[in-house]
Design a protein around this motif. Structure first.
Motif, PDB file in Angstrom:
ATOM      1  N   ASP A 385      65.237 108.773  11.650  1.00  0.00           N
ATOM      2  CA  ASP A 385      64.195 109.367  12.496  1.00  0.00           C
ATOM      3  C   ASP A 385      64.770 110.285  13.569  1.00  0.00           C
ATOM      4  OD1 ASP A 385      65.451 107.431  13.932  1.00  0.00           O
ATOM      5  OD2 ASP A 385      63.634 106.307  14.466  1.00  0.00           O
ATOM      6  N   GLY A 386      66.089 110.554  13.533  1.00  0.00           N
ATOM      7  CA  GLY A 386      66.695 111.482  14.484  1.00  0.00           C
ATOM      8  C   GLY A 386      66.725 110.974  15.901  1.00  0.00           C
ATOM      9  N   GLU A 387      66.767 109.643  16.077  1.00  0.00           N
ATOM     10  CA  GLU A 387      66.850 109.107  17.432  1.00  0.00           C
ATOM     11  C   GLU A 387      67.614 107.783  17.450  1.00  0.00           C
ATOM     12  OE1 GLU A 387      62.709 108.745  18.538  1.00  0.00           O
ATOM     13  OE2 GLU A 387      62.696 106.622  17.995  1.00  0.00           O
ATOM     14  N   ILE A 388      68.261 107.523  18.600  1.00  0.00           N
ATOM     15  CA  ILE A 388      68.963 106.253  18.823  1.00  0.00           C
ATOM     16  C   ILE A 388      68.696 105.808  20.256  1.00  0.00           C
ATOM     17  CG2 ILE A 388      70.815 106.659  17.130  1.00  0.00           C
ATOM     18  CD1 ILE A 388      72.622 107.520  19.453  1.00  0.00           C
ATOM     19  N   GLY A 389      68.787 104.515  20.504  1.00  0.00           N
ATOM     20  CA  GLY A 389      68.573 103.985  21.851  1.00  0.00           C
ATOM     21  C   GLY A 389      69.844 104.060  22.692  1.00  0.00           C
ATOM     22  N   GLU A 390      69.662 104.272  23.972  1.00  0.00           N
ATOM     23  CA  GLU A 390      70.830 104.337  24.855  1.00  0.00           C
ATOM     24  C   GLU A 390      71.587 103.006  24.879  1.00  0.00           C
ATOM     25  OE1 GLU A 390      69.821 105.028  28.943  1.00  0.00           O
ATOM     26  OE2 GLU A 390      68.138 103.621  28.915  1.00  0.00           O
ATOM     27  N   GLU A 391      70.888 101.896  24.628  1.00  0.00           N
ATOM     28  CA  GLU A 391      71.554 100.597  24.625  1.00  0.00           C
ATOM     29  C   GLU A 391      72.605 100.523  23.518  1.00  0.00           C
ATOM     30  OE1 GLU A 391      71.424  98.164  26.766  1.00  0.00           O
ATOM     31  OE2 GLU A 391      70.040  99.325  27.996  1.00  0.00           O
ATOM     32  N   TYR A 423      71.333 117.389  22.318  1.00  0.00           N
ATOM     33  CA  TYR A 423      70.409 116.280  22.139  1.00  0.00           C
ATOM     34  C   TYR A 423      69.463 116.233  23.334  1.00  0.00           C
ATOM     35  CZ  TYR A 423      74.534 114.198  24.454  1.00  0.00           C
ATOM     36  OH  TYR A 423      75.628 113.966  25.255  1.00  0.00           O
ATOM     37  N   ALA A 424      68.374 115.488  23.153  1.00  0.00           N
ATOM     38  CA  ALA A 424      67.394 115.300  24.227  1.00  0.00           C
ATOM     39  C   ALA A 424      67.380 113.827  24.611  1.00  0.00           C
ATOM     40  CB  ALA A 424      66.013 115.756  23.763  1.00  0.00           C
ATOM     41  N   TYR A 425      66.709 113.532  25.737  1.00  0.00           N
ATOM     42  CA  TYR A 425      66.660 112.149  26.225  1.00  0.00           C
ATOM     43  C   TYR A 425      65.283 111.869  26.792  1.00  0.00           C
ATOM     44  CZ  TYR A 425      67.682 108.054  29.124  1.00  0.00           C
ATOM     45  OH  TYR A 425      67.666 106.806  29.704  1.00  0.00           O
ATOM     46  N   GLN A 426      64.704 110.745  26.358  1.00  0.00           N
ATOM     47  CA  GLN A 426      63.390 110.335  26.855  1.00  0.00           C
ATOM     48  C   GLN A 426      63.577 109.243  27.906  1.00  0.00           C
ATOM     49  OE1 GLN A 426      60.899 112.133  25.635  1.00  0.00           O
ATOM     50  NE2 GLN A 426      62.326 113.125  24.206  1.00  0.00           N
ATOM     51  N   TYR A 427      63.313 109.572  29.145  1.00  0.00           N
ATOM     52  CA  TYR A 427      63.574 108.633  30.244  1.00  0.00           C
ATOM     53  C   TYR A 427      62.714 107.377  30.144  1.00  0.00           C
ATOM     54  CZ  TYR A 427      66.563 111.904  32.734  1.00  0.00           C
ATOM     55  OH  TYR A 427      67.594 112.721  33.092  1.00  0.00           O
ATOM     56  N   ASN A 428      61.478 107.526  29.720  1.00  0.00           N
ATOM     57  CA  ASN A 428      60.588 106.365  29.678  1.00  0.00           C
ATOM     58  C   ASN A 428      61.023 105.335  28.643  1.00  0.00           C
ATOM     59  OD1 ASN A 428      58.977 107.420  31.679  1.00  0.00           O
ATOM     60  ND2 ASN A 428      57.568 108.423  30.253  1.00  0.00           N
ATOM     61  N   SER A 429      61.480 105.811  27.491  1.00  0.00           N
ATOM     62  CA  SER A 429      61.842 104.900  26.409  1.00  0.00           C
ATOM     63  C   SER A 429      63.344 104.628  26.328  1.00  0.00           C
ATOM     64  CB  SER A 429      61.365 105.474  25.072  1.00  0.00           C
ATOM     65  OG  SER A 429      62.024 106.708  24.808  1.00  0.00           O
ATOM     66  N   GLY A 430      64.160 105.461  27.008  1.00  0.00           N
ATOM     67  CA  GLY A 430      65.597 105.314  26.914  1.00  0.00           C
ATOM     68  C   GLY A 430      66.137 105.724  25.558  1.00  0.00           C
ATOM     69  N   MET A 431      65.419 106.625  24.869  1.00  0.00           N
ATOM     70  CA  MET A 431      65.833 107.065  23.537  1.00  0.00           C
ATOM     71  C   MET A 431      66.486 108.435  23.599  1.00  0.00           C
ATOM     72  SD  MET A 431      65.007 104.518  21.662  1.00  0.00           S
ATOM     73  CE  MET A 431      65.255 105.167  20.001  1.00  0.00           C
ATOM     74  N   LEU A 432      67.601 108.562  22.888  1.00  0.00           N
ATOM     75  CA  LEU A 432      68.245 109.856  22.658  1.00  0.00           C
ATOM     76  C   LEU A 432      67.702 110.418  21.360  1.00  0.00           C
ATOM     77  CD1 LEU A 432      71.690 108.532  23.689  1.00  0.00           C
ATOM     78  CD2 LEU A 432      70.843 110.708  24.591  1.00  0.00           C
ATOM     79  N   THR A 433      67.366 111.700  21.355  1.00  0.00           N
ATOM     80  CA  THR A 433      66.787 112.314  20.166  1.00  0.00           C
ATOM     81  C   THR A 433      67.432 113.661  19.913  1.00  0.00           C
ATOM     82  OG1 THR A 433      65.059 113.488  21.375  1.00  0.00           O
ATOM     83  CG2 THR A 433      64.569 111.227  20.702  1.00  0.00           C
TER      84      THR A 433
END
Length: 440
Positions: A385-391, A423-433
């Protein structure tokens, strides 16, 4: 007082012999923070300690304070093994570390109370220390009623009231504005020279090269990963010192050169930059990196500058300038050598490029020279899905670094990668995309 200091300078206050400290990574591997550190502080001297991120300055200071134990080697305070906090050692923290519900007088008395000093004697000595540090009349004030400079004076008075043999100062002036910091620094030197504070030795951990040269009798420079003493510089000028004196400026230049030399990075770091995701990226802000490069390529520098001169022109502290310059070197937009910074041909191309082209060039250099950024990009491209979690990335980094350092490193990598649009980063979800176009 200077003659007395010279006479006492042969008496050791604290000695570190082959001191080492390790931490256990998330994959149960021991990683050295400090290794083979040998250091002696003698009566009558002020020593400043400088080092890059990852040099273990704060860890070493806490070992000397008895707050943490070393894993290897020995620490002797007054010729006796140091075991836990010692009465003759006091510490001043960058963050002031005051109890907000206690008055100035009560905060200053704390150290004496811990030593079992009787109430009347505590009050007398605390009042004298408050007066000595320039806070007379503020005894009953609470910390929230004081400015930053005044709060740090309380922290210093709390340390001085115990009349320690060794005073440890952990970046004690860095949280203050420039003028307040310089004023407090000068007052500390005046207290030291007068002998009124009854301190035998001072160790200052700092990121400010000029501060070290202006205050210290000796400057110790640590390398990084692991921290080792790699250089010592004697400062023979009498105090107070004139920062505009040619000899003082030359010494400042010498220390800048030592701080930015490849050896300061330690034996492992330079080789690891392109291959290990745990390489400690400098804590550099992109806007400061660009401002430095723009300034460097304009008059009067025209591509090459002396770092202290550039710092003055840019209005940056060493804590801002050096990481930004290291980042420019890492991305091959500039080179550092002997205390000078020189723009590369690629750096000049970056300077001349439009904003969008700058981002493209920045992203390309990230993928080539920053292993963590390239790793994140590869993981995103491999993900369905082109995304991974920062964790997930943090867990990987904790195989190399302490959790707090792993988090700092990821924060830097996210900021750089977002700017370079790799890459991009979603602050609310902590997901890198992946960025929008790449994801499509």
């Amino acid at each position: 007082m200077m003659a007395e200091h010279d006479k006492l300078a042969t008496v050791p206050v604290i000695e570190l012999r082959n001191v080492g400290k390790v931490f256990r990574t998330a994959d149960h591997t021991d990683r050295a923070v400090l290794e083979g550190v040998n250091l002696t502080l003698r009566e009558g001297e002020i020593v400043a300690m400088l080092g890059r991120s990852g040099s273990g300055k704060s860890t070493l200071l806490r070992i000397m304070a008895g707050l943490v134990a070393s894993d290897h080697g020995e620490v002797q305070f007054r010729a006796q093994p140091l075991q836990g906090a010692a009465e003759g050692i006091a510490m001043v923290f960058q963050s002031f570390a005051l109890f907000p519900w206690l008055s100035v007088q009560q905060n200053v008395e704390l150290g004496l109370e811990a030593q079992g000093v009787l109430k009347a004697e505590r009050a007398r000595r605390a009042e004298a220390a408050i007066d000595m540090i320039g806070l007379s009349g503020f005894n009953s004030a609470l910390p929230r009623e004081l400015s930053g400079g005044m709060r740090q004076r309380v922290g210093i008075a709390r340390a001085l009231v115990t009349e320690p043999d060794l005073l440890l100062m952990d970046e004690a002036f860095s949280a203050l504005d420039v003028l307040t910091g310089e004023t407090l620094r000068d007052e500390m030197i005046e207290l030291w020279e007068s002998g009124r504070a009854n301190i035998r030795s001072i160790l200052i951990v700092s990121h400010n090269i000029e501060e070290a040269v202006m205050m210290a009798d000796r400057i110790v420079i640590l390398s990084s990963d692991p921290g080792r003493v790699r250089a010592e510089v004697q400062v023979s000028f009498p105090r107070p010192r004139n920062r505009d004196d040619a000899h003082v400026r030359a010494l400042i230049d010498e220390v800048y050169a030592l701080m930015t030399s490849p050896a300061a990075m330690g034996p492992r770091v330079a080789a690891l930059a392109a291959q290990e995701i745990g390489f400690r990226l400098p804590n550099a802000d992109i806007s400061q990196m660009e401002a430095i490069l723009d300034l460097l390529l304009e008059a009067p520098f025209l591509g090459r500058a002396d770092l202290p001169h550039l710092a003055g022109e840019a209005g940056l502290t060493d804590d801002e300038l050096l990481p930004a310059c290291e980042a420019l070197q890492l991305l091959q937009l500039a080179t550092l050598e002997r205390g000078d910074i020189t723009a590369t041909a690629l750096g000049r191309a970056y300077y001349e490029a439009e904003a969008g082209d700058r981002k493209v060039l920045f992203g390309r250099q990230l993928l080539l020279h920053v292993a963590l950024a390239a790793h994140i990009r590869r993981e995103l491209e491999a993900a369905d899905d082109g995304e991974i979690g920062e964790e997930q990335v943090l867990r990987e980094l904790e195989a190399f670094l302490k959790p707090e350092e792993a988090e700092r490193l990821l924060t830097v990598a996210i900021a750089w990668g977002r700017y370079g649009e790799i890459y991009a980063y979603q602050y609310n979800s902590g997901m890198l995309t992946l960025p929008g176009d790449d994801a499509a």
